[in-house]
Design a protein around this motif. Structure first.
Motif, PDB file in Angstrom:
ATOM      1  N   GLN A  93       0.826  -1.207   0.000  1.00  0.00           N
ATOM      2  CA  GLN A  93       0.000   0.000   0.000  1.00  0.00           C
ATOM      3  C   GLN A  93       0.862   1.260   0.000  1.00  0.00           C
ATOM      4  O   GLN A  93       0.540   2.240  -0.676  1.00  0.00           O
ATOM      5  CB  GLN A  93      -0.929  -0.019   1.220  1.00  0.00           C
ATOM      6  N   GLU A  94       1.964   1.233   0.756  1.00  0.00           N
ATOM      7  CA  GLU A  94       2.859   2.394   0.784  1.00  0.00           C
ATOM      8  C   GLU A  94       3.559   2.578  -0.558  1.00  0.00           C
ATOM      9  O   GLU A  94       3.725   3.705  -1.036  1.00  0.00           O
ATOM     10  CB  GLU A  94       3.891   2.221   1.908  1.00  0.00           C
ATOM     11  N   ARG A  95       3.954   1.467  -1.188  1.00  0.00           N
ATOM     12  CA  ARG A  95       4.545   1.556  -2.528  1.00  0.00           C
ATOM     13  C   ARG A  95       3.565   2.176  -3.508  1.00  0.00           C
ATOM     14  O   ARG A  95       3.927   3.026  -4.329  1.00  0.00           O
ATOM     15  CB  ARG A  95       4.933   0.160  -3.016  1.00  0.00           C
ATOM     16  N   ASN A  96       2.303   1.744  -3.435  1.00  0.00           N
ATOM     17  CA  ASN A  96       1.291   2.285  -4.340  1.00  0.00           C
ATOM     18  C   ASN A  96       1.090   3.778  -4.113  1.00  0.00           C
ATOM     19  O   ASN A  96       0.927   4.547  -5.071  1.00  0.00           O
ATOM     20  CB  ASN A  96      -0.034   1.545  -4.145  1.00  0.00           C
ATOM     21  N   ARG A  97       1.099   4.198  -2.850  1.00  0.00           N
ATOM     22  CA  ARG A  97       0.939   5.619  -2.551  1.00  0.00           C
ATOM     23  C   ARG A  97       2.096   6.434  -3.111  1.00  0.00           C
ATOM     24  O   ARG A  97       1.906   7.486  -3.734  1.00  0.00           O
ATOM     25  CB  ARG A  97       0.836   5.836  -1.032  1.00  0.00           C
ATOM     26  N   LEU A  98       3.335   5.943  -2.895  1.00  0.00           N
ATOM     27  CA  LEU A  98       4.506   6.646  -3.422  1.00  0.00           C
ATOM     28  C   LEU A  98       4.474   6.694  -4.945  1.00  0.00           C
ATOM     29  O   LEU A  98       4.813   7.720  -5.553  1.00  0.00           O
ATOM     30  CB  LEU A  98       5.786   5.949  -2.945  1.00  0.00           C
ATOM     31  N   ALA A  99       4.061   5.591  -5.567  1.00  0.00           N
ATOM     32  CA  ALA A  99       3.983   5.558  -7.029  1.00  0.00           C
ATOM     33  C   ALA A  99       2.982   6.584  -7.545  1.00  0.00           C
ATOM     34  O   ALA A  99       3.246   7.291  -8.525  1.00  0.00           O
ATOM     35  CB  ALA A  99       3.602   4.152  -7.496  1.00  0.00           C
ATOM     36  N   ARG A 100       1.825   6.671  -6.895  1.00  0.00           N
ATOM     37  CA  ARG A 100       0.826   7.670  -7.302  1.00  0.00           C
ATOM     38  C   ARG A 100       1.360   9.079  -7.134  1.00  0.00           C
ATOM     39  O   ARG A 100       1.191   9.940  -8.013  1.00  0.00           O
ATOM     40  CB  ARG A 100      -0.450   7.488  -6.475  1.00  0.00           C
ATOM     41  N   GLU A 136      13.724   7.574 -16.248  1.00  0.00           N
ATOM     42  CA  GLU A 136      14.152   7.119 -14.923  1.00  0.00           C
ATOM     43  C   GLU A 136      12.974   7.116 -13.951  1.00  0.00           C
ATOM     44  O   GLU A 136      12.807   6.188 -13.145  1.00  0.00           O
ATOM     45  CB  GLU A 136      15.259   8.036 -14.389  1.00  0.00           C
ATOM     46  N   MET A 137      12.130   8.157 -14.033  1.00  0.00           N
ATOM     47  CA  MET A 137      11.001   8.251 -13.131  1.00  0.00           C
ATOM     48  C   MET A 137       9.992   7.135 -13.389  1.00  0.00           C
ATOM     49  O   MET A 137       9.446   6.524 -12.458  1.00  0.00           O
ATOM     50  CB  MET A 137      10.331   9.615 -13.287  1.00  0.00           C
ATOM     51  N   ARG A 138       9.729   6.843 -14.656  1.00  0.00           N
ATOM     52  CA  ARG A 138       8.802   5.762 -14.985  1.00  0.00           C
ATOM     53  C   ARG A 138       9.348   4.414 -14.506  1.00  0.00           C
ATOM     54  O   ARG A 138       8.589   3.565 -14.038  1.00  0.00           O
ATOM     55  CB  ARG A 138       8.548   5.739 -16.491  1.00  0.00           C
ATOM     56  N   ALA A 139      10.668   4.248 -14.646  1.00  0.00           N
ATOM     57  CA  ALA A 139      11.282   3.010 -14.155  1.00  0.00           C
ATOM     58  C   ALA A 139      11.130   2.898 -12.643  1.00  0.00           C
ATOM     59  O   ALA A 139      10.857   1.818 -12.104  1.00  0.00           O
ATOM     60  CB  ALA A 139      12.754   2.961 -14.547  1.00  0.00           C
ATOM     61  N   LEU A 140      11.286   4.009 -11.941  1.00  0.00           N
ATOM     62  CA  LEU A 140      11.135   4.010 -10.485  1.00  0.00           C
ATOM     63  C   LEU A 140       9.703   3.689 -10.092  1.00  0.00           C
ATOM     64  O   LEU A 140       9.452   2.915  -9.159  1.00  0.00           O
ATOM     65  CB  LEU A 140      11.548   5.372  -9.917  1.00  0.00           C
ATOM     66  N   ILE A 141       8.742   4.247 -10.814  1.00  0.00           N
ATOM     67  CA  ILE A 141       7.332   3.959 -10.538  1.00  0.00           C
ATOM     68  C   ILE A 141       7.041   2.480 -10.764  1.00  0.00           C
ATOM     69  O   ILE A 141       6.315   1.843  -9.997  1.00  0.00           O
ATOM     70  CB  ILE A 141       6.421   4.858 -11.401  1.00  0.00           C
TER      71      ILE A 141
END
Length: 371
Positions: free
Chosen positions: A181-188, A234-239
């Motif tokens: 859930q935290e990963r999803n929040r950071l990705a958003r 790079e940002m898309r890869a991080l997401i």
């Protein structure tokens, strides 16, 4: 001398307190086993964890005789035995005396150390409700059979251990869910803020280039566009790393989608049935992500190959490119943080990773994970 009922109650209370305080499975079980052996006539013990495929793992042990602890407990780690067979066949329901033990016999006949006059052991399944986790085995010198009272005490401790195991596994599941859930929040957040800002910079620099006739200024705006586009990738890869799209549709689909996002042409070959535990599947995806990132950044090529071979015990992942390569002097001093991260991910699951690479001759990564 057999402990009194009062002593047994006190022992069970102390073990329960220890198990309730535990947060890590292995040290918790080791401590409970040590406490149990110290308060009973049982002198040595070991705990097997057994997965859904029937494969066992020696998770904890205490006060093993020399022969059983020989070569990292090889006689306990490998091979089969009566209690494992009965457990797999759903025939072991409660604490039982074992008439013969193949592991003890093998250790004694190998003549690799003292068996401390241990020839038999008792066994009991570790479970919580209908969910089973493994076996608790205990033994004593010169003892071929334990009393009903001793087996009842053993069963009580096994019940406590099973409940504690269930609690820790549920806690870990909750932690993993919270992490997702935290990963999803950071990705958003990254997508909605930083990603959009970078896209705006790209549009602004493109407009600035079209508004001027001066060559130097045009080149500056072009460079801004190039740098921003690189930052966007790079940002898309991080997401993707935070919230991999497509993993719910299968590992290979997620890998292909990630390679496409990086602009890489990927050739994939799978041997065997790709049905892996979720933890192994995600680790393979993360390892592949890092490898593909390295290819895009450092290899100087746009093509890569992936080979996956699945057996009933492990999975082999091979990632190849024909790029620049690098000099692998030592696996201790790895050349980048990314490669060190890959090694840490692999070894944390009991796997192995090797690199084969030379300058100008490409790179091959070989990863083997047990499951």
């Amino acid at each position: 001398m057999q402990p009194t009922d009062h002593s047994n109650i006190r022992l069970l209370k102390e073990i329960a307190e220890l198990l309730n305080e535990g947060t890590e499975l292995k040290p918790m079980l080791e401590g409970a086993l040590r406490k149990f052996l110290g308060g009973t006539n049982f002198e040595t013990g070991w705990i097997f964890f057994i997965n859904g495929k029937g494969k066992h793992e020696l998770l904890a042990h205490d006060n093993l005789p020399e022969a059983l602890s020989y070569n990292k407990c090889q006689f306990l780690e490998k091979g089969g035995c009566w209690c494992l067979s009965k457990y797999r066949n759903q025939e072991l329901k409660k604490a039982s005396n074992i008439i013969e033990c193949q592991r003890l016999e093998s250790a004694a006949s190998a003549n690799v150390g003292d068996c401390a006059r241990i020839t038999h052991h008792a066994t009991v399944p570790l479970q919580s409700g209908k969910e089973r986790f493994g076996l608790l085995n205990v033994a004593s010198p010169n003892t071929i059979r334990f009393t009903n009272d001793e087996l009842a005490l053993l069963e009580s401790v096994a019940f406590q251990m099973g409940s504690a195991i269930k609690r820790i596994l549920l806690t870990k599941q909750e932690q993993e869910l919270a992490l997702v859930q935290e990963r999803n929040r950071l990705a958003r957040d990254l997508h909605d803020s930083v990603n959009q800002l970078l896209f705006s910079v790209t549009l602004t620099s493109r407009g600035g280039e079209e508004m001027t006739d001066q060559v130097e200024i045009k080149e500056t705006f072009k460079e801004i566009q190039n740098l921003t586009q690189e930052a966007l990738t790079e940002m898309r890869a991080l997401i993707w790393q935070l919230r991999p799209k497509g993993l719910e549709s299968g590992l290979m689909e997620a890998v292909k989608g990630y390679a496409e996002m990086l602009g890489l042409q990927l050739k994939v070959k799978v041997t065997g049935v790709l049905q892996l535990p979720s933890r192994i599947e995600e680790t393979l995806f993360r390892l592949t992500q890092e490898a593909l990132n390295n290819i895009r950044k450092h290899a100087g090529v746009k093509k890569a190959e992936i080979f996956v071979t699945i057996t009933n015990r492990d999975v082999l992942l091979v990632i190849k490119d024909e790029g620049r390569g690098f000099q692998v002097d030592s696996l201790v001093n790895l050349p980048s943080f990314g490669l060190r991260s890959m090694k840490d991910r692999t070894t944390s699951l009991g796997g192995t990773i090797d690199w084969v690479s030379e300058i100008g001759k490409g790179t091959e990564i070989l990863i083997r994970l047990p499951y």
